[in-house]
Design a protein around this motif. Structure first.
Motif, mmCIF file in Angstrom:
data_model
loop_
_atom_site.group_PDB
_atom_site.id
_atom_site.type_symbol
_atom_site.label_atom_id
_atom_site.label_comp_id
_atom_site.label_asym_id
_atom_site.label_seq_id
_atom_site.Cartn_x
_atom_site.Cartn_y
_atom_site.Cartn_z
ATOM 1 N N VAL A 82 -22.978 5.074 20.652
ATOM 2 C CA VAL A 82 -23.345 3.854 19.864
ATOM 3 C C VAL A 82 -23.050 2.356 20.679
ATOM 4 C CG1 VAL A 82 -23.118 2.831 17.569
ATOM 5 C CG2 VAL A 82 -23.549 5.147 17.471
ATOM 6 N N TYR A 83 -21.873 2.298 21.059
ATOM 7 C CA TYR A 83 -21.324 1.059 21.520
ATOM 8 C C TYR A 83 -21.214 1.277 23.094
ATOM 9 C CZ TYR A 83 -20.362 -0.899 16.900
ATOM 10 O OH TYR A 83 -20.409 -1.265 15.505
ATOM 11 N N ASP A 84 -21.527 2.359 23.609
ATOM 12 C CA ASP A 84 -21.817 2.528 25.093
ATOM 13 C C ASP A 84 -23.109 1.967 25.395
ATOM 14 O OD1 ASP A 84 -19.504 2.898 26.249
ATOM 15 O OD2 ASP A 84 -19.399 4.919 26.388
ATOM 16 N N LEU A 85 -24.244 2.086 24.543
ATOM 17 C CA LEU A 85 -25.472 1.878 24.828
ATOM 18 C C LEU A 85 -26.291 1.111 23.957
ATOM 19 C CD1 LEU A 85 -27.912 2.721 26.635
ATOM 20 C CD2 LEU A 85 -28.199 4.622 25.355
ATOM 21 N N PHE A 86 -26.371 1.551 22.865
ATOM 22 C CA PHE A 86 -27.481 0.922 21.714
ATOM 23 C C PHE A 86 -26.888 -0.330 21.302
ATOM 24 C CE2 PHE A 86 -28.256 5.603 21.661
ATOM 25 C CZ PHE A 86 -29.696 5.466 21.836
ATOM 26 N N ALA A 87 -25.645 -0.506 20.815
ATOM 27 C CA ALA A 87 -25.258 -1.724 20.131
ATOM 28 C C ALA A 87 -24.194 -2.291 20.980
ATOM 29 C CB ALA A 87 -24.501 -1.209 18.690
ATOM 30 N N ASP A 88 -24.319 -3.865 21.164
ATOM 31 C CA ASP A 88 -23.552 -4.713 21.703
ATOM 32 C C ASP A 88 -22.002 -4.629 21.177
ATOM 33 O OD1 ASP A 88 -22.281 -7.078 22.516
ATOM 34 O OD2 ASP A 88 -23.774 -7.305 23.781
ATOM 35 N N PRO A 89 -20.994 -4.206 21.437
ATOM 36 C CA PRO A 89 -19.829 -4.120 20.860
ATOM 37 C C PRO A 89 -19.348 -5.597 20.227
ATOM 38 C CG PRO A 89 -19.385 -3.901 22.934
ATOM 39 C CD PRO A 89 -20.838 -3.569 22.887
ATOM 40 N N ALA A 97 -34.499 3.099 26.094
ATOM 41 C CA ALA A 97 -33.283 3.824 25.423
ATOM 42 C C ALA A 97 -33.147 5.315 26.279
ATOM 43 C CB ALA A 97 -33.409 3.712 24.041
ATOM 44 N N ASP A 102 -33.906 6.011 28.991
ATOM 45 C CA ASP A 102 -33.413 5.934 30.319
ATOM 46 C C ASP A 102 -31.981 5.718 30.404
ATOM 47 O OD1 ASP A 102 -32.719 4.114 32.727
ATOM 48 O OD2 ASP A 102 -34.584 4.874 33.375
ATOM 49 N N GLY A 103 -31.590 4.839 29.429
ATOM 50 C CA GLY A 103 -30.145 4.556 29.216
ATOM 51 C C GLY A 103 -29.129 5.588 28.747
ATOM 52 N N THR A 114 -28.534 7.846 31.833
ATOM 53 C CA THR A 114 -27.510 7.392 32.522
ATOM 54 C C THR A 114 -26.040 7.920 32.054
ATOM 55 O OG1 THR A 114 -28.653 5.255 32.800
ATOM 56 C CG2 THR A 114 -26.346 5.168 33.430
ATOM 57 N N LEU A 115 -25.982 7.849 30.598
ATOM 58 C CA LEU A 115 -24.547 8.180 30.113
ATOM 59 C C LEU A 115 -24.646 9.902 30.238
ATOM 60 C CD1 LEU A 115 -24.319 6.281 26.558
ATOM 61 C CD2 LEU A 115 -23.565 5.609 28.919
ATOM 62 N N LEU A 149 -32.759 -3.081 24.367
ATOM 63 C CA LEU A 149 -31.339 -2.630 24.060
ATOM 64 C C LEU A 149 -30.542 -4.059 24.365
ATOM 65 C CD1 LEU A 149 -32.872 0.146 24.583
ATOM 66 C CD2 LEU A 149 -30.605 1.019 24.083
ATOM 67 N N ARG A 177 -28.195 -4.776 29.671
ATOM 68 C CA ARG A 177 -27.259 -3.853 28.967
ATOM 69 C C ARG A 177 -27.427 -2.647 30.015
ATOM 70 N NH1 ARG A 177 -23.030 -2.909 25.589
ATOM 71 N NH2 ARG A 177 -23.548 -1.004 24.370
ATOM 72 N N LEU A 178 -28.848 -2.157 30.278
ATOM 73 C CA LEU A 178 -29.050 -0.908 30.943
ATOM 74 C C LEU A 178 -28.662 -1.074 32.366
ATOM 75 C CD1 LEU A 178 -32.333 0.013 29.303
ATOM 76 C CD2 LEU A 178 -30.189 1.004 28.600
ATOM 77 N N ASN A 194 -24.942 -0.811 32.361
ATOM 78 C CA ASN A 194 -24.489 0.595 32.464
ATOM 79 C C ASN A 194 -24.686 1.323 33.666
ATOM 80 O OD1 ASN A 194 -23.449 0.506 29.894
ATOM 81 N ND2 ASN A 194 -25.080 1.702 29.015
ATOM 82 N N ARG A 195 -25.882 1.237 34.516
ATOM 83 C CA ARG A 195 -26.253 1.794 35.778
ATOM 84 C C ARG A 195 -24.933 1.332 36.604
ATOM 85 N NH1 ARG A 195 -31.227 4.170 37.671
ATOM 86 N NH2 ARG A 195 -32.434 4.410 35.848
ATOM 87 N N ARG A 254 -21.921 0.089 35.730
ATOM 88 C CA ARG A 254 -20.606 0.490 35.128
ATOM 89 C C ARG A 254 -20.276 1.999 35.285
ATOM 90 N NH1 ARG A 254 -18.584 0.450 29.453
ATOM 91 N NH2 ARG A 254 -20.832 0.451 28.683
ATOM 92 N N PHE A 255 -21.522 2.840 35.318
ATOM 93 C CA PHE A 255 -21.165 4.223 35.311
ATOM 94 C C PHE A 255 -21.561 4.838 36.732
ATOM 95 C CE2 PHE A 255 -21.853 3.362 30.975
ATOM 96 C CZ PHE A 255 -20.616 3.894 30.192
ATOM 97 N N GLN A 279 -15.863 -4.875 28.147
ATOM 98 C CA GLN A 279 -16.554 -5.824 27.566
ATOM 99 C C GLN A 279 -16.109 -6.884 26.541
ATOM 100 O OE1 GLN A 279 -20.612 -5.158 26.157
ATOM 101 N NE2 GLN A 279 -21.040 -7.158 25.474
ATOM 102 N N SER A 332 -20.377 -11.859 25.040
ATOM 103 C CA SER A 332 -21.840 -11.417 25.065
ATOM 104 C C SER A 332 -22.747 -12.685 25.225
ATOM 105 C CB SER A 332 -22.161 -10.577 24.005
ATOM 106 O OG SER A 332 -23.542 -9.706 24.123
#
Lengths: 1019, 271
Positions: free
Chosen positions: A68-75, A117, A119-120, A123-124, B63, B67-68, B71-72, B74-75, B117, B120
């Motif tokens: 949820v907060y790692d990908l979809f929502a900005d914390p 999403a 694709d994201g 990644t996780l 998203l 962001r994506l 993540n690429r 960061r991970f 983070q 934003s």
């Protein structure tokens, strides 16, 4: 593993919304609120938006929660929730909404957010294969006015053509009964086996076959196909191959229909026309408008110059810009899809024309876009036929589509125009143009503008996969729009998939891997491979190798599907490994699907089974020439009735003209296009002290740090077609060139593009006035021939769209005959480019060019007609072109610019000299004091109306620093160049004719009026 | 030795050619590096002296912008990126690149380079993407190596999500104190210096960013990111109003940023 463990088909969702506060508004919600107010006059109190991702696949609840907060929502700025709707949270939504609308795509419609999403998520969780995600949006409304039915709002925010909707009304909201759309599962298609189409039937049945199959082939063409299958040699050959001897397969017939479609082979422009002119008595035959009036003049010019590298035969025309680089340009229209789904249709248009550039030569890089739109009036208050959108919605959707397509691709939108007329209500015109650049010679010594295919080259399909979307786009666009128009003809582009492909293709080009390349646009693989097959003399395609989005597609569907973001590329067998490795690095799909041959036939297989075998010569040259009738009789219009006036009333007329949508500022819309990516844009869409005055042509300097430039401009004046399409075409070309002259183009290196959008000009029961419409086309083409020859302005590419009619609710609406003329030219030194804004108080103002009494079909004439409810007509003299006078003046003026004698230059077009003066003042925050009495020397018939608002061609309003005035006047000798007065401090625009004051206006009031009409947003 | 710059590319990054050009103009050797070439080990960040993440629309900004791609990195490149920053090499993110750096937690960042983070970039208050020119003012007290000696420049913004915000307002004071709020939107009619915290009216502040923040650096001053595009003003003829100005043509106002970093590397890293 315990509870919550993912099962192979686990169903999860994540929902996201903004953490709204006074310092962090829900801007997406506010945009919807604003759209409802600006476009539909519906004022709701508040709108919030959330995004929902439905996830299907092997993923357990814990993993979903973690994402949820790692990908979809900005914390920091968003709330996210897994498997619980946000609307159930009193903390986030303490007050229940009054209306909730969830909008999601129909199955199979391109879902770019869902794809991103996925694709994201990979990644996780890289090991989670076979997942899929669908994205939807939920709109929550509070404070809906009592007189507004909620269903009205629902209609405004979704498009039934491509989307599904779930609604909770006020009562449902009270009991927290929220909409929940199902996952848009693709229904499993049942593959049809290969059909044999019996053509040994009556003529009536031949037509039925064409109509039922959306083939858009006429009887003569159907009979030509029939004849082919009666040929004994063909029959013998087919027998040997194990194909049905006497009849085509469905795949063959579809392939022929695509290749022979009006969209792909331009039958009207290739037709034999019997042309009669009732005015002059001319009675003649024209064998192909294209060959006679477009190709011939360009070939004649080509024999005199050395910079026309590739014309007509490729995806775009190529010119040598300097020793190292060539430029190419192409414009396309995407009208029918944009009428059905403005966003998707327009986006597909822009990314599609980008692929034409990528598919030019051995691959060019797209570096600039142009967008020209024609819409119904945004304030249209008449009834809208069933099945059509209000023009303001078409406008907003098309704009958003082109914005997303251009911006996300990293290609600046540098120039464009928007034209309004009620007749674009049925079909909007969406012209998307792109300029490309390529090194003239590749590292391996090949010239980049020539394709080098050889038999044995492997055919790759690169980019997206093939689905059932976009079946029949080419043939559909060759038919008029009706209620029954198929939604499968609409696609949504995916700019990021395409951007990855562009990056990869250009790298492959530079590594010397590409032998031949073309775009998969209209007609899909059938067209792309079919066309390239002509170069080597044959091709073999295996449909079984083509990667698919869904199973169950019929063979002919795989062959003709126009699924987006695909190129067809020919690779030498020894380079295949390197090519595939590069594709893998860029995460781009690239699959070998066939081989180029020299067998003389285009052969399509599915594994071992042959599904189509078409002789190349029949495929490309077998389409019979149309025979058409054309008859010209000048139309009659009632004259303009001029109101009584004085200098103040003239000021008010100008005030109203500036607010006309055709004249008004488009800044709110244009600012949301990126016009500066690539760091090359020298003359931008806006100029002036506040950067809000309109520019003329764009100037770019595409090689970083270098000062050689390219000029890009457009001309479009469909109004004049009402009087004479010859004048319309001549004015469009002159406008494009005039705009280019205003920034200082190099007149020795200019090239043009002709894009015709016409109503159906073929006489029939549905089109009783076809002869007149064809005569308009003949006249426009003759103008193109004569004017382009005179200006030494070769047309290097072009396109036509010939069925811009819509019949809806029994009513036929045809667009006015429209030519968009686009121009690309050289600029020798961008540091000497000129912008349109007056620069300083005290600068001297000149009008160069002759003014005549030419108010026929002018913007003023249309305004007076609208204001008098049609009592005042649009009749009168339409602007006439004098090419030698204009060219001499353009040469003198650009020479003066190269000596840096000119401070500003602005084109006089819509609404004439008065509007041009106002616009130049906007850029300087100043007034002017002018005496225009000298203009009257050139034409004894000229009156104040004609002088102020007439639209005579070949005129440019110029300002000059007093220190340069003498040299400027000397350099303009031999041309009409009239000194009018000066830029003055303050706000007053004052114009006299000798001692008589003829127009007084406040610059700031004019500017407010000009800016307010199309101000699409809050700011 | 000429400083080597890794200009990242791929997945919708689209300002890589002009970003390479400005580093070359500033005297560096810039290479276009597809992110996957770092992920698959074909290339290593270690071999470069500067990393630049250019503007663009990585993954279509779906998203949330950056962001994506964040993540690429960061991970997929976590340790390579941390080592690069910890070894004292400069990093810049422009526009989408800035969004990437913020979303992956490299900016405003922390001493440990923990990749958490803390801020934003939200949708502009206007609700949409805009291309317009702004004036920026730099904090002369900041230790940011990229902005040394800079006062004001004019550059374009080209974004839809550029409103700098944070969850905890106290952080803003902290960053301010450390000189990390290094560049702000400013009213060009005011005298230098006059940056302030109250949000300036639209369009002087094009996105209504908190405290008018246009860009920030990390505590070390080596990692820097901003929403506007200094690389888009590399030459005077790219300015918004140059046709109105009496200027000698040459280098544009944005170049100083890139020269600063290249000179820093020449002085402190490659010698």
């Amino acid at each position: 593993m315990g509870e919550g463990d993912g099962s192979p088909i686990s169903e999860n969702f994540v929902e996201v919304t903004t953490k709204e506060s006074s310092e962090l508004p829900d801007s997406k919600g506010n945009s919807i609120k604003n759209m409802l107010l600006m476009d539909h006059q519906i004022e709701v109190e508040k709108v919030r938006v959330s995004t929902k991702y439905d996830i299907r696949g092997v993923l357990n609840k814990f993993e979903v929660q973690k994402s949820v907060y790692d990908l979809f929502a900005d914390p920091i700025i968003e709330f996210g929730s897994a498997n619980d709707l946000l609307l159930n949270s009193d903390k986030i939504f303490p007050v229940k909404p009054h209306l909730v609308v969830q909008v999601g795509f129909k199955p199979g419609v391109t879902d770019n957010s869902g794809q991103a999403a996925l694709d994201g998520l990979l990644t996780l969780f890289p090991s989670s294969k076979d997942m899929k995600i669908s994205c939807s949006r939920t709109y929550m409304f509070w404070g809906i006015p009592a007189n507004i039915d909620a269903s009205e709002i629902v209609k405004k925010i979704y498009n039934p053509m491509i989307e599904r909707v779930g609604v909770s009304d006020r009562n449902a909201c009270l009991i927290s009964d929220w909409p929940e759309l199902d996952y848009p599962e693709l229904t499993t298609l049942t593959e049809q086996t290969l059909q044999i189409i019996d053509l040994e039937v009556s003529d009536k049945d031949l037509i039925k076959i064409s109509e039922k199959g959306l083939l858009a082939l006429n009887l003569i063409e159907m009979k030509a196909i029939q004849a082919n299958y009666r040929d004994p040699i063909i029959r013998l050959e087919r027998k040997k191959l194990g194909l049905p001897e006497k009849a085509p397969t469905d795949a063959e017939l579809e392939c022929l229909a695509q290749t022979w479609s009006e969209h792909c082979c331009h039958k009207i422009f290739a037709s034999k026309i019997h042309h009669v002119d009732l005015e002059t008595g001319e009675d003649t035959y024209i064998d192909s408008l294209f060959k006679t009036y477009i190709m011939k003049p360009t070939l004649d010019i080509q024999s005199d110059v050395d910079w026309l590298l590739s014309i007509f035969h490729d995806n775009s025309g190529v010119i040598a810009w300097n020793d190292d680089w060539s430029l190419c340009i192409k414009a396309e229209t995407h009208n029918s899809p944009s009428a059905l789904d403005p966003f998707g249709g327009a986006m597909t248009g822009i990314v599609g024309v980008n692929r034409d550039i990528l598919g030019t030569g051995l691959g060019a890089r797209p570096i600039a876009n142009t967008d020209v739109f024609c819409f119904g009036p945004p304030d249209y208050s008449g009834t809208i036929p069933e099945g059509l959108f209000h023009p303001s919605r078409v406008f907003r959707g098309v704009h958003a589509g082109v914005r997303a397509g251009g911006n996300e691709s990293g290609i600046p939108t540098v120039n464009g125009a928007i034209v309004f007329d009620e007749r674009y209500l049925g079909k909007p015109l969406v012209y998307c143009g792109t300029v490309g650049i390529m090194p003239r010679v590749l590292l391996d010594g090949r010239e980049s503008h020539d394709k080098t295919p050889k038999p044995g080259n492997i055919i790759y399909m690169v980019g997206g996969k093939v689905g059932s979307d976009g079946i029949h786009g080419a043939t559909f666009s060759s038919l008029e729009l009706t209620e029954a128009s198929p939604s499968s003809a609409v696609q949504i582009g995916d700019p990021i998939t395409q951007k990855k492909m562009i990056d990869m293709v250009l790298e492959a080009r530079d590594l010397g891997l590409i032998q031949v390349i073309t775009d998969n646009g209209a007609g899909g693989l059938s067209s792309s491979v079919g066309e390239l097959a002509e170069l080597t003399g044959g091709a073999e395609l295996d449909l079984a190798a083509v990667p698919l989005k869904q199973s169950g597609l019929s063979k002919w569907e795989i062959l003709v599907s126009e699924s987006q973001e695909r190129m067809t590329i020919g690779i030498d067998p020894e380079d295949c490994q390197a090519f595939e490795k590069l594709a893998e690095l860029h995460e781009v799909e690239a699959t070998a699907v066939g081989t180029f041959t020299d067998s003389g036939a285009f052969v399509v297989r599915y594994d071992e089974e042959i599904v189509a075998h078409l002789p190349i010569s029949f495929l490309h040259d077998g389409c019979p020439q149309l025979q058409l009738e054309s008859e010209w009789k000048p139309p009659k219009h009632s004259p303009i009735i001029f109101p009584l006036s004085n200098h103040k009333l003239m000021g008010e007329i100008l005030l109203r003209l500036m607010a006309r949508p055709n004249v008004a500022s488009k800044e709110w819309w244009v600012r949301s296009y990126d016009h500066e990516v690539i760091a090359q844009t020298v003359i931008k869409p806006f100029c002036g002290i506040n950067q809000d005055a309109p520019g003329d042509a764009a100037v770019i300097a595409p090689i970083q740090g270098k000062t050689q430039g390219a000029v890009i401009s457009n001309g479009i004046v469909p109004r004049y077609s009402d009087i004479d399409a010859y004048a319309m075409a001549a004015a469009s070309i002159d406008e494009a060139l005039r705009n280019a002259v205003c920034v200082g183009v190099d007149l020795d290196l200019i090239a043009g593009l002709d894009n015709f959008c016409w109503p159906d000009p073929v006489e029939s029961v549905k089109t009783p006035d076809g002869r007149y419409k064809l005569a308009q086309l003949v006249r426009a083409n003759r103008a193109l021939d004569e004017v382009c020859r005179a200006y030494n302005l070769p047309c290097i590419s072009g396109k036509d769209s010939m069925k811009n009619d819509a019949t809806l609710g029994g009513e036929k609406i045809s667009v006015p005959p429209t030519l968009l003329f686009s121009l690309i030219g050289n600029h020798s030194d961008v540091r000497k480019a000129v912008s349109s804004d007056f620069k300083e108080v005290g600068d001297l103002i000149y009008l160069v060019g002759e003014t005549h009494q030419e108010l026929g079909a002018s913007e003023l004439a249309f305004m007076l007609r609208d204001e008098s409810n049609g009592k005042s007509g649009i009749g009168g003299q339409v602007p006439k072109i004098n090419t030698s006078r204009n060219l001499s003046l353009y040469r003198s003026l650009t020479k003066a610019m190269s000596k840096e004698l000119v401070s500003s230059a602005h084109d006089c077009s819509d609404a004439g000299l008065a509007a041009a003066i106002a616009e130049c003042c906007f850029g300087c925050d100043s007034g002017v004091d002018l005496d225009i009495s000298d203009l009257f020397n050139a034409d004894a018939n000229l009156d104040n109306w004609g002088a102020l608002f007439g639209e005579s061609l070949g005129r440019i309003l110029v300002s000059v620093n007093p220190k340069n005035s003498e040299m400027f006047e000397n350099s303009m000798q031999g041309n009409e160049c009239n000194y009018l007065g000066k830029v003055i401090p303050g706000d007053e625009i004052s114009i006299t004719n000798s001692k008589v004051q003829i127009l007084t206006a406040s610059m700031s009031e004019l500017k407010d009026s000009w800016k307010s009409t199309l101000n699409g947003g809050r700011n | 030795m000429i400083p080597k710059v890794a200009v990242l590319s791929g997945f919708g990054i689209n300002c890589e050619s002009e970003t390479m050009a400005v580093f070359e103009m500033a005297g560096a050797d810039a290479s276009k590096i597809h992110v996957n070439r770092l992920v698959n080990g074909e290339l290593n960040l270690n071999d470069y002296h500067i990393m630049a993440i250019p503007g663009g629309f990585s993954f279509g900004d779906h998203l949330g912008s950056g962001r994506l791609m964040g993540n690429r990195l960061r991970f997929g490149l976590r340790e390579q990126v941390r080592n690069f920053v910890k070894s004292g090499k400069p990093v810049i993110g422009i526009c989408n690149g800035f969004q990437v750096l913020v979303k992956m937690g490299l900016l405003p960042g922390d001493e440990d380079v923990s990749l958490t983070q803390t801020a934003s970039l939200a949708l502009n208050d206007s609700g949409h993407y805009e291309n317009r020119w702004v004036t920026l003012e730099f904090d002369s007290q900041s230790n940011c190596i990229w902005t040394k000696g800079m006062t004001r420049i004019r550059v374009p913004v080209r974004h839809g999500e550029g409103k700098f915000v944070t969850a905890d307002k106290k952080l803003l004071d902290e960053w301010s104190k450390l000189g990390q709020l290094v560049v702000k939107y400013i009213d060009p009619t005011t005298e230098y210096p006059s940056s302030r915290d109250e949000v300036l009216p639209y369009p002087i502040s094009p996105n209504q960013s908190w405290r008018n923040i246009a860009g920030v650096c990390d505590p070390s001053g080596l990692v820097f990111g901003l929403m506007p595009h200094p690389e888009a003003n590399h030459s005077t003829w790219l300015g918004a109003t140059w046709t109105r100005e009496d200027i000698e043509h040459g280098e544009g106002e944005g170049m100083k940023i890139f020269r600063n970093a290249v000179n820093y590397v020449k002085k402190n890293i490659v010698n």
